[in-house]
Write a protein that holds these residues in place. Structure first.
Motif, PDB file in Angstrom:
ATOM      1  N   ALA A  28     -60.051 -23.292 -41.341  1.00 57.68           N
ATOM      2  CA  ALA A  28     -60.192 -23.090 -39.891  1.00 57.68           C
ATOM      3  C   ALA A  28     -58.906 -22.538 -39.279  1.00 57.68           C
ATOM      4  N   ARG A  29     -57.765 -22.848 -39.889  1.00 61.27           N
ATOM      5  CA  ARG A  29     -56.481 -22.332 -39.394  1.00 61.27           C
ATOM      6  C   ARG A  29     -56.146 -20.958 -39.960  1.00 61.27           C
ATOM      7  N   GLY A  30     -57.023 -20.405 -40.775  1.00 59.18           N
ATOM      8  CA  GLY A  30     -56.813 -19.058 -41.272  1.00 59.18           C
ATOM      9  C   GLY A  30     -56.189 -18.964 -42.646  1.00 59.18           C
ATOM     10  N   GLU A  31     -56.112 -20.062 -43.372  1.00 65.45           N
ATOM     11  CA  GLU A  31     -55.565 -20.019 -44.718  1.00 65.45           C
ATOM     12  C   GLU A  31     -56.627 -19.453 -45.661  1.00 65.45           C
ATOM     13  N   PRO A  32     -56.304 -18.408 -46.411  1.00 65.37           N
ATOM     14  CA  PRO A  32     -57.317 -17.779 -47.255  1.00 65.37           C
ATOM     15  C   PRO A  32     -57.813 -18.663 -48.398  1.00 65.37           C
ATOM     16  N   LEU A  33     -57.017 -19.610 -48.844  1.00 63.86           N
ATOM     17  CA  LEU A  33     -57.431 -20.483 -49.944  1.00 63.86           C
ATOM     18  C   LEU A  33     -58.101 -21.766 -49.458  1.00 63.86           C
ATOM     19  N   GLY A  34     -58.272 -21.923 -48.161  1.00 62.00           N
ATOM     20  CA  GLY A  34     -58.810 -23.168 -47.620  1.00 62.00           C
ATOM     21  C   GLY A  34     -60.197 -23.498 -48.115  1.00 62.00           C
ATOM     22  N   LYS A  35     -61.098 -22.528 -48.099  1.00 55.99           N
ATOM     23  CA  LYS A  35     -62.466 -22.835 -48.527  1.00 55.99           C
ATOM     24  C   LYS A  35     -62.520 -23.117 -50.021  1.00 55.99           C
ATOM     25  N   TRP A  36     -61.651 -22.483 -50.807  1.00 60.68           N
ATOM     26  CA  TRP A  36     -61.647 -22.745 -52.239  1.00 60.68           C
ATOM     27  C   TRP A  36     -61.054 -24.112 -52.542  1.00 60.68           C
ATOM     28  N   ALA A  37     -60.123 -24.570 -51.733  1.00 59.28           N
ATOM     29  CA  ALA A  37     -59.591 -25.923 -51.903  1.00 59.28           C
ATOM     30  C   ALA A  37     -60.675 -26.945 -51.613  1.00 59.28           C
ATOM     31  N   ALA A  38     -61.499 -26.696 -50.585  1.00 53.25           N
ATOM     32  CA  ALA A  38     -62.593 -27.614 -50.265  1.00 53.25           C
ATOM     33  C   ALA A  38     -63.627 -27.638 -51.385  1.00 53.25           C
ATOM     34  N   VAL A  39     -63.951 -26.475 -51.931  1.00 50.72           N
ATOM     35  CA  VAL A  39     -64.909 -26.413 -53.036  1.00 50.72           C
ATOM     36  C   VAL A  39     -64.354 -27.119 -54.272  1.00 50.72           C
ATOM     37  N   ALA A  40     -63.091 -26.883 -54.584  1.00 44.46           N
ATOM     38  CA  ALA A  40     -62.469 -27.525 -55.747  1.00 44.46           C
ATOM     39  C   ALA A  40     -62.421 -29.041 -55.574  1.00 44.46           C
ATOM     40  N   GLN A  42     -49.589 -22.140 -46.360  1.00 38.42           N
ATOM     41  CA  GLN A  42     -50.846 -22.596 -46.931  1.00 38.42           C
ATOM     42  C   GLN A  42     -50.706 -24.018 -47.424  1.00 38.42           C
ATOM     43  N   VAL A  43     -49.976 -24.816 -46.678  1.00 40.69           N
ATOM     44  CA  VAL A  43     -49.677 -26.175 -47.093  1.00 40.69           C
ATOM     45  C   VAL A  43     -50.947 -26.999 -47.200  1.00 40.69           C
ATOM     46  N   LEU A  44     -51.850 -26.885 -46.242  1.00 41.18           N
ATOM     47  CA  LEU A  44     -53.072 -27.685 -46.274  1.00 41.18           C
ATOM     48  C   LEU A  44     -53.928 -27.333 -47.481  1.00 41.18           C
ATOM     49  N   SER A  45     -54.012 -26.060 -47.812  1.00 44.66           N
ATOM     50  CA  SER A  45     -54.793 -25.647 -48.975  1.00 44.66           C
ATOM     51  C   SER A  45     -54.174 -26.159 -50.266  1.00 44.66           C
ATOM     52  N   ILE A  46     -52.862 -26.101 -50.361  1.00 47.06           N
ATOM     53  CA  ILE A  46     -52.185 -26.569 -51.570  1.00 47.06           C
ATOM     54  C   ILE A  46     -52.374 -28.069 -51.737  1.00 47.06           C
ATOM     55  N   VAL A  47     -52.224 -28.827 -50.669  1.00 52.88           N
ATOM     56  CA  VAL A  47     -52.438 -30.269 -50.747  1.00 52.88           C
ATOM     57  C   VAL A  47     -53.908 -30.570 -51.057  1.00 52.88           C
ATOM     58  N   GLY A  48     -54.820 -29.736 -50.557  1.00 46.76           N
ATOM     59  CA  GLY A  48     -56.233 -29.891 -50.889  1.00 46.76           C
ATOM     60  C   GLY A  48     -56.491 -29.700 -52.377  1.00 46.76           C
ATOM     61  N   PHE A  49     -55.834 -28.717 -52.994  1.00 44.41           N
ATOM     62  CA  PHE A  49     -55.969 -28.513 -54.438  1.00 44.41           C
ATOM     63  C   PHE A  49     -55.376 -29.688 -55.218  1.00 44.41           C
ATOM     64  N   VAL A  50     -54.270 -30.233 -54.746  1.00 43.14           N
ATOM     65  CA  VAL A  50     -53.677 -31.395 -55.405  1.00 43.14           C
ATOM     66  C   VAL A  50     -54.633 -32.583 -55.320  1.00 43.14           C
ATOM     67  N   CYS A  51     -55.244 -32.797 -54.169  1.00 44.12           N
ATOM     68  CA  CYS A  51     -56.229 -33.873 -54.025  1.00 44.12           C
ATOM     69  C   CYS A  51     -57.423 -33.644 -54.945  1.00 44.12           C
ATOM     70  N   ALA A  52     -57.819 -32.401 -55.138  1.00 42.22           N
ATOM     71  CA  ALA A  52     -58.926 -32.094 -56.048  1.00 42.22           C
ATOM     72  C   ALA A  52     -58.582 -32.495 -57.477  1.00 42.22           C
ATOM     73  N   ALA A  53     -57.361 -32.215 -57.901  1.00 44.18           N
ATOM     74  CA  ALA A  53     -56.944 -32.571 -59.256  1.00 44.18           C
ATOM     75  C   ALA A  53     -56.832 -34.081 -59.423  1.00 44.18           C
ATOM     76  N   VAL A  54     -56.304 -34.752 -58.421  1.00 40.13           N
ATOM     77  CA  VAL A  54     -56.147 -36.206 -58.497  1.00 40.13           C
ATOM     78  C   VAL A  54     -57.512 -36.896 -58.444  1.00 40.13           C
ATOM     79  N   ALA A  55     -58.483 -36.302 -57.748  1.00 44.88           N
ATOM     80  CA  ALA A  55     -59.809 -36.898 -57.610  1.00 44.88           C
ATOM     81  C   ALA A  55     -60.538 -37.006 -58.940  1.00 44.88           C
ATOM     82  N   VAL A  56     -60.169 -36.201 -59.911  1.00 44.90           N
ATOM     83  CA  VAL A  56     -60.827 -36.274 -61.213  1.00 44.90           C
ATOM     84  C   VAL A  56     -60.470 -37.582 -61.915  1.00 44.90           C
ATOM     85  N   LEU A  57     -59.262 -38.073 -61.717  1.00 45.00           N
ATOM     86  CA  LEU A  57     -58.806 -39.257 -62.452  1.00 45.00           C
ATOM     87  C   LEU A  57     -58.681 -40.526 -61.615  1.00 45.00           C
ATOM     88  N   PHE A  58     -58.351 -40.418 -60.357  1.00 44.63           N
ATOM     89  CA  PHE A  58     -58.087 -41.602 -59.538  1.00 44.63           C
ATOM     90  C   PHE A  58     -58.903 -41.561 -58.251  1.00 44.63           C
TER      91      PHE A  58
END
Length: 98
Positions: A66-78, A32-48
């Motif tokens: 799209a690749r089947g990661e269950p947290l993918g859509k939540w990373a996009a929303v976050a 779930q690397v893409l989802s995890i990096v997406g969550f990190v980008c979400a956190a960084v987007a608040v400040l930078f």
């Protein structure tokens, strides 16, 4: 012949444990690397640079979903929420400073 549940070494500690279903071929449960990096980008987007990191997190979340990661859509929303909060925060801070 021995059945698959018989341990050739005599090890009975897993004899009563239910078997876990195998993930689809080509993908492990920890991929779930893409989802995890997406969550990190979400956190960084608040400040930078909210627009840059927010859009990157949204794209990574969508691609992960799209690749089947269950947290993918939540990373996009976050990432979208982080982008909106970061943009509002930067406008608020700029109006205070000016």
């Amino acid at each position: 012949m021995t059945s698959p549940e018989d341990s050739p070494r005599g090890d009975d500690r897993h004899a009563g444990a239910p078997r876990q279903p195998r993930p689809p071929s080509g993908q492990r449960a920890v991929d779930q690397v893409l989802s995890i990096v997406g969550f990190v980008c979400a956190a960084v987007a608040v400040l930078f640079t909210p627009v840059l990191f927010g859009l990157a997190g949204i794209v990574l979340g969508i691609v992960g979903h799209a690749r089947g990661e269950p947290l993918g859509k939540w990373a996009a929303v976050a990432a979208g929420v982080g982008m909106v909060i970061g943009t509002a925060l930067s406008f608020a801070l700029e109006s205070i400073v000016s």
